[in-house]
Design an enzyme around this catalytic site. Structure first.
Site: not given
Length: 250
Positions: A156-157
């Site tokens: 997600s980062y």
């Protein structure tokens, strides 16, 4: 090269990398519009303002607070800066949020938050920058060296930072005729609280082992690169520049 009379807007500019960038641009004569997100950063802003005014009394410094995940908030920030300083010449966006989790544990809410902070806000800041920055200006966004990594747990980062490369290239082409340079800078894991909150001691040791000098990226490694892009490096545009001590490469 002087930045005398130029106005630099730095989002996330009250502490860590944003504050270090401010300290690198102030000696060149830039006036500083420094944004911070939450009340937790207010004391950092007060401390930084005193330091900058003590060292650089001619430097105009103003602070602005806001959550930049909506277009209304971003437009309000730019309007406030232009009201106070009459223009914006440089925009450096350091806003970011880290999450380290297996994908099976990432909630939909966490996904939405990561993309709102890392992707949507970057898009909106570039959009507002494209509309408002002066000809010959600079637009710079901080991304992550994980864009060149093959690893788990940061889906997600890294995934929410990845679109910024495409935003950067597109905006660079769109603003080429105005001589506005648009770039992304990708630090390695930085020695700030932003990093340590996500990592175990073993992971920290591993990250250090992957870079020159067996250490993490320091904010003082990155800020001079930003200064270069704002001065002599104006011909560099549409690029993602990795500053990570060899941590990753393409």
């Amino acid at each position: 090269m002087s930045l005398q009379g130029k106005v630099a807007l730095i989002t996330g500019g009250a502490k860590n990398l944003g504050a270090e960038i401010a300290k690198n641009l102030a000696p060149l004569g830039a006036n500083l519009a420094l944004h911070y997100n939450s009340d937790k950063s207010k004391q950092d802003a007060v401390k930084l303002e005193k330091e900058l005014k003590d060292k650089f009394p001619k430097c105009q410094v103003r602070f602005y607070q806001g959550d930049l995940t909506t277009e209304a908030a971003v437009d309000k920030l730019f309007a406030s800066v232009i009201k106070d300083f009459s223009k914006v010449d440089i925009v450096v966006n350091t806003v970011g949020k880290v999450l380290k989790k297996p994908i099976i544990d990432i909630t939909e809410k966490e996904y939405d938050e990561m993309f709102a902070v890392n992707s949507k806000s970057a898009f909106l800041i570039l959009k507002a920058g494209a509309k408002n920055v002066t000809d010959g200006g600079k637009l710079i966004t901080i991304v992550t060296a994980l864009l060149a990594a093959f690893t788990g747990f940061y889906t997600s980062y890294a995934g929410s930072k990845a679109p910024v490369e495409h935003f950067t290239r597109g905006v660079a082409k769109e603003l080429q005729s105005r001589k506005v340079s648009v770039n992304a800078v990708a630090p390695g894991p930085m020695d700030t609280p932003f990093f340590y909150s996500q990592e175990s001691d073993e992971a920290v040791a591993f990250h250090k082992s992957q870079a020159i000098g067996n250490r993490l990226t320091d904010i003082q490694d990155v800020a001079p690169l930003i200064k270069f892009l704002c001065t002599e490096g104006a011909f560099v545009t549409g690029q993602t520049l990795f500053c990570n001590g060899g941590y990753t490469t393409r």
